[in-house]
Design an enzyme around this catalytic site. Structure first.
Site, mmCIF file in Angstrom:
data_model
loop_
_atom_site.group_PDB
_atom_site.id
_atom_site.type_symbol
_atom_site.label_atom_id
_atom_site.label_comp_id
_atom_site.label_asym_id
_atom_site.label_seq_id
_atom_site.Cartn_x
_atom_site.Cartn_y
_atom_site.Cartn_z
ATOM 1 N N SER A 126 41.656 83.601 -23.502
ATOM 2 C CA SER A 126 42.550 82.455 -23.662
ATOM 3 C C SER A 126 42.670 81.701 -22.350
ATOM 4 C CB SER A 126 43.922 82.991 -24.077
ATOM 5 O OG SER A 126 44.902 81.990 -23.954
ATOM 6 N N TYR A 150 51.165 89.240 -22.452
ATOM 7 C CA TYR A 150 50.030 88.816 -23.291
ATOM 8 C C TYR A 150 48.858 88.361 -22.420
ATOM 9 C CZ TYR A 150 47.162 85.737 -26.183
ATOM 10 O OH TYR A 150 46.086 85.124 -26.789
ATOM 11 N N LYS A 154 44.824 89.931 -21.658
ATOM 12 C CA LYS A 154 43.542 89.209 -21.735
ATOM 13 C C LYS A 154 42.775 89.341 -20.412
ATOM 14 C CE LYS A 154 43.857 87.795 -25.967
ATOM 15 N NZ LYS A 154 42.976 88.338 -27.002
HETATM 16 P P1 NAD Z 1 45.887 85.888 -35.762
HETATM 17 O O1 NAD Z 1 47.130 86.681 -35.559
HETATM 18 O O2 NAD Z 1 45.869 84.879 -36.842
HETATM 19 O O3 NAD Z 1 44.630 86.866 -35.966
HETATM 20 C C1 NAD Z 1 44.583 88.168 -35.437
HETATM 21 C C2 NAD Z 1 44.181 89.099 -36.572
HETATM 22 O O4 NAD Z 1 44.120 90.422 -36.072
HETATM 23 C C3 NAD Z 1 45.201 89.100 -37.713
HETATM 24 O O5 NAD Z 1 44.526 88.925 -38.933
HETATM 25 C C4 NAD Z 1 45.861 90.471 -37.619
HETATM 26 O O6 NAD Z 1 46.246 90.951 -38.895
HETATM 27 C C5 NAD Z 1 44.750 91.286 -36.994
HETATM 28 N N1 NAD Z 1 45.217 92.454 -36.244
HETATM 29 C C6 NAD Z 1 46.266 92.515 -35.372
HETATM 30 N N2 NAD Z 1 46.390 93.774 -34.898
HETATM 31 C C7 NAD Z 1 45.395 94.502 -35.450
HETATM 32 C C8 NAD Z 1 44.990 95.854 -35.343
HETATM 33 N N3 NAD Z 1 45.659 96.710 -34.559
HETATM 34 N N4 NAD Z 1 43.934 96.283 -36.057
HETATM 35 C C9 NAD Z 1 43.253 95.423 -36.861
HETATM 36 N N5 NAD Z 1 43.587 94.133 -37.013
HETATM 37 C C10 NAD Z 1 44.648 93.675 -36.310
HETATM 38 O O7 NAD Z 1 45.527 85.214 -34.359
HETATM 39 P P2 NAD Z 1 44.453 84.098 -34.011
HETATM 40 O O8 NAD Z 1 45.187 82.877 -33.619
HETATM 41 O O9 NAD Z 1 43.409 84.015 -35.050
HETATM 42 O O10 NAD Z 1 43.853 84.718 -32.673
HETATM 43 C C11 NAD Z 1 42.671 85.474 -32.652
HETATM 44 C C12 NAD Z 1 42.352 85.903 -31.242
HETATM 45 O O11 NAD Z 1 42.260 84.752 -30.407
HETATM 46 C C13 NAD Z 1 43.400 86.803 -30.596
HETATM 47 O O12 NAD Z 1 42.738 87.745 -29.788
HETATM 48 C C14 NAD Z 1 44.206 85.842 -29.752
HETATM 49 O O13 NAD Z 1 44.808 86.498 -28.661
HETATM 50 C C15 NAD Z 1 43.128 84.881 -29.293
HETATM 51 N N6 NAD Z 1 43.625 83.546 -28.938
HETATM 52 C C16 NAD Z 1 44.349 82.822 -29.839
HETATM 53 C C17 NAD Z 1 44.829 81.560 -29.476
HETATM 54 C C18 NAD Z 1 45.652 80.739 -30.441
HETATM 55 O O14 NAD Z 1 46.312 79.803 -29.992
HETATM 56 N N7 NAD Z 1 45.642 80.992 -31.740
HETATM 57 C C19 NAD Z 1 44.552 81.051 -28.209
HETATM 58 C C20 NAD Z 1 43.799 81.805 -27.324
HETATM 59 C C21 NAD Z 1 43.340 83.065 -27.696
HETATM 60 C C1 UD1 Z 2 50.598 78.542 -25.994
HETATM 61 C C2 UD1 Z 2 50.746 79.926 -25.422
HETATM 62 C C3 UD1 Z 2 49.541 80.258 -24.575
HETATM 63 C C4 UD1 Z 2 48.258 80.101 -25.371
HETATM 64 C C5 UD1 Z 2 48.194 78.677 -25.860
HETATM 65 C C6 UD1 Z 2 46.936 78.420 -26.671
HETATM 66 C C7 UD1 Z 2 53.174 80.083 -25.277
HETATM 67 C C8 UD1 Z 2 54.361 80.093 -24.363
HETATM 68 N N1 UD1 Z 2 51.968 79.943 -24.660
HETATM 69 O O1 UD1 Z 2 50.800 77.667 -24.913
HETATM 70 O O2 UD1 Z 2 49.611 81.582 -24.121
HETATM 71 O O3 UD1 Z 2 47.142 80.358 -24.558
HETATM 72 O O4 UD1 Z 2 49.357 78.405 -26.657
HETATM 73 O O5 UD1 Z 2 47.131 78.651 -27.995
HETATM 74 O O6 UD1 Z 2 53.290 80.239 -26.484
HETATM 75 N N2 UD1 Z 2 55.952 71.881 -27.248
HETATM 76 C C9 UD1 Z 2 57.046 71.108 -27.575
HETATM 77 N N3 UD1 Z 2 57.814 71.501 -28.630
HETATM 78 C C10 UD1 Z 2 57.555 72.629 -29.366
HETATM 79 C C11 UD1 Z 2 56.422 73.411 -29.011
HETATM 80 C C12 UD1 Z 2 55.658 73.011 -27.933
HETATM 81 O O7 UD1 Z 2 57.319 70.094 -26.945
HETATM 82 O O8 UD1 Z 2 58.312 72.941 -30.312
HETATM 83 C C13 UD1 Z 2 55.076 71.434 -26.140
HETATM 84 C C14 UD1 Z 2 54.926 72.417 -24.997
HETATM 85 O O9 UD1 Z 2 55.898 72.207 -24.037
HETATM 86 C C15 UD1 Z 2 53.514 72.088 -24.513
HETATM 87 C C16 UD1 Z 2 52.766 71.647 -25.784
HETATM 88 O O10 UD1 Z 2 53.779 71.275 -26.706
HETATM 89 O O11 UD1 Z 2 53.529 71.006 -23.629
HETATM 90 C C17 UD1 Z 2 51.925 72.737 -26.412
HETATM 91 O O12 UD1 Z 2 52.721 73.910 -26.578
HETATM 92 P P1 UD1 Z 2 52.185 75.198 -27.372
HETATM 93 O O13 UD1 Z 2 51.631 74.782 -28.669
HETATM 94 O O14 UD1 Z 2 53.279 76.206 -27.366
HETATM 95 O O15 UD1 Z 2 50.945 75.694 -26.501
HETATM 96 P P2 UD1 Z 2 50.852 76.121 -24.968
HETATM 97 O O16 UD1 Z 2 52.058 75.732 -24.214
HETATM 98 O O17 UD1 Z 2 49.572 75.601 -24.459
#
Ligand code: NAD
Ligand code: UD1
Length: 337
Positions: A126, A150, A154
C-alpha cells in the site's frame, strides 16, 4: 501461458476484480478466503461474470495444513496474496490481530509455498508504507515509515519478502503498492462493500448518494493543495486488477521480482471527487467542511513511471469512470448476502 494461481482473499474487493482479470488472461485460479470481510454471494457473482465454475476453498491463510493440501491438490505455479485486515483505525486498537493475520498469514503462506516448491508471489502492499512522504509524486525509492500498525504490517511483509529473495534467488516476488482503489466492475455484480459506516472517502460518498447517510464531512480545507482539501491518486479497481496480471506475467516469464507503485500519477481533491460523484449519480451531495482528520496526509500521488517501464502498466480509466461504476454498483447492490 496459463498458470495455476492461488488467490488468497480472492472474494474481497480487489481480489474479486483480479480474479476476473486473471481468468480473462487465461489463467486457472482458485480462491482461498475465510469470508471475514466478503459476502458469500461473491463466488456466484464471479461465475456470472466469467461464465465458468469458480473454485473456492473456504479457509484461513494461517492454516498451514490446509495450504499444504491445497498445493498438493492444485499444484499452483504462483500465489497472489490479498488476504489481510485493512482498517487503519481498527489496527490502532487491535494491533495483535493485524500482526497475526497480515504478518503471520503471509509467513504461513510463504512456508507452504516453500514446501511445495512454488516461489512466485504477488503481494498487496500500500502507499501507506510511505507514511508522510517527503516527495510527491512519490517514487518507489522513498523512505518507508509506518504511521500505524496496519502500515507497519505492510512494511514488515515487504521486508520479509526482500530478505527471502536475497536468501534464495529462486524466489521472485512482485510487491505492488496500491494508491487509492475506487470504482467497481462494469457488470455492477462486484464492488467495494464495507460492512460498517465507511472510513474512506469513496464508499462514504456512495452512501450519501444512496441516501443512507446525510452528508459528507470533508476533513479540512486548509491544506496546501489547489482547493485546500486532501489530494489522492484514485485508481480504478479494474486498472489495478490488470496490474496484477502484468506483475504475474513478469514473475512467471522472466523470474524478475519488482517493487512498483500502482497509481495513475495524478491527484484529485476531495471536492473534485464529490463533484465527479454528483455527475455520476445526477444529484446534489450535501457536504460540510470539518476539522482535519488526525494523521492525514495532504497529498498522496504515485510516481507511476516505474510500473510503466517494468510492467508496461498504464491506467486507462478516469475519476468519472470510477464514480460512474461505483454508483452503478451501489445503486443495484442493495440486499446482497
Ligand atoms: P478486502 O477486505 O475486501 O479483501 C480481503 C479479503 O481477505 C476478504 O475477502 C477477507 O474475507 C479475506 N481475509 C481476511 N483475513 C483472512 C484470513 N485470515 N484468511 C483468509 N482470508 C482472509 O480488502 P481489499 O480492499 O480487497 O484489499 C486487499 C489487499 O489489498 C489487502 O492486503 C489490503 O491490505 C491491500 N490494500 C488495500 C487497499 C484499499 O484501499 N482497498 C489499499 C492498499 C492495499
Ligand atoms: C486510506 C488509508 C490508507 C490506505 C489508503 C488507500 C486511513 C486512515 N488510511 O487513506 O492506509 O493506504 O486509504 O486505500 O484509512 N476524506 C474526507 N471525508 C471522509 C473520508 C475521507 O474528507 O469522510 C478525505 C481524507 O481526508 C483524504 C481523502 O478524503 O484527504 C481520502 O481519504 P481516504 O479515502 O480515507 O483515503 P486515505 O486518506 O488515502
Amino acid at each position: 501461458m496459463t498458470s495455476r494461481i492461488l488467490l488468497t482473499g480472492g472474494a474481497g474487493y480487489i481480489g474479486s476484480h483480479t480474479y476476473v482479470a486473471l481468468c480473462a488472461a487465461g489463467h486457472e485460479v482458485v480462491i482461498l478466503d475465510n469470508f471475514a470481510n466478503a459476502r458469500r454471494s461473491v463466488p456466484e457473482r464471479l461465475e456470472q461474470i466469467t461464465g465458468r465454475p469458480v473454485r473456492v476453498i473456504t479457509g484461513d491463510v494461517r492454516d498451514g495444513a490446509m495450504l499444504d493440501a491445497a498445493f498438493a491438490r492444485h499444484g499452483f505455479d504462483a500465489v497472489v496474496h490479498f488476504a489481510a485486515l485493512k482498517a487503519v483505525g481498527e489496527s490502532m486498537t487491535r494491533p495483535l490481530d493485524y500482526f497475526d493475520v497480515n504478518v503471520g498469514g503471509l509467513t504461513t503462506v510463504l512456508q507452504a509455498m516453500e514446501r511445495a516448491g512454488c516461489r512466485r508471489l504477488v503481494f498487496s502492499s500500500s502507499a501507506t508504507v510511505y507514511g508522510v512522504p517527503d516527495e510527491t509524486p512519490t517514487p518507489e525509492i522513498a523512505e518507508l515509515r509506518a504511521m500505524n500498525p496496519y502500515g507497519q504490517t505492510k512494511i514488515i511483509g515487504e521486508q520479509m519478502l526482500g530478505w527471502l529473495q536475497q536468501a534464495d534467488p529462486r524466489w521472485a516476488v512482485g510487491i505492488l503498492r496500491y494508491f487509492n482503489p475506487a470504482g467497481a466492475h462494469a457488470s455492477a455484480l462486484i464492488g467495494e462493500d464495507p460492512r460498517d459506516i465507511p472510513n474512506n472517502l469513496m464508499p462514504y460518498v456512495a452512501r450519501v448518494a444512496l441516501g443512507a447517510l446525510d452528508r459528507i464531512a470533508v476533513f479540512g480545507d486548509d491544506y496546501d493543495t489547489p482547493d485546500g482539501t486532501g489530494v489522492r491518486d484514485y485508481i480504478h479497481v479494474e486498472d489495478l486488477a490488470r496490474g496484477h496480471v502484468l506483475s504475474l506475467a513478469r514473475l512467471v516469464g522472466s523470474g524478475m521480482g519488482h517493487v512498483v507503485n500502482l497509481g495513475t500519477g495524478r491527484g484529485h481533491s476531495v471536492l473534485e471527487v464529490i463533484a465527479a460523484y454528483q455527475r455520476a449519480c445526477n444529484r446534489h451531495l450535501p457536504h460540510v467542511i470539518i476539522d482535519r482528520r488526525a494523521g492525514d496526509v495532504p497529498i498522496y500521488v504515485a510516481r507511476a513511471d516505474k510500473a510503466a517501464e517494468v510492467l508496461g502498466f498504464r491506467t486507462e480509466k478516469t475519476l468519472d469512470e470510477m464514480c460512474a461504476s461505483s454508483w452503478q454498483w451501489v445503486s443495484t447492490a442493495e440486499g446482497l448476502t
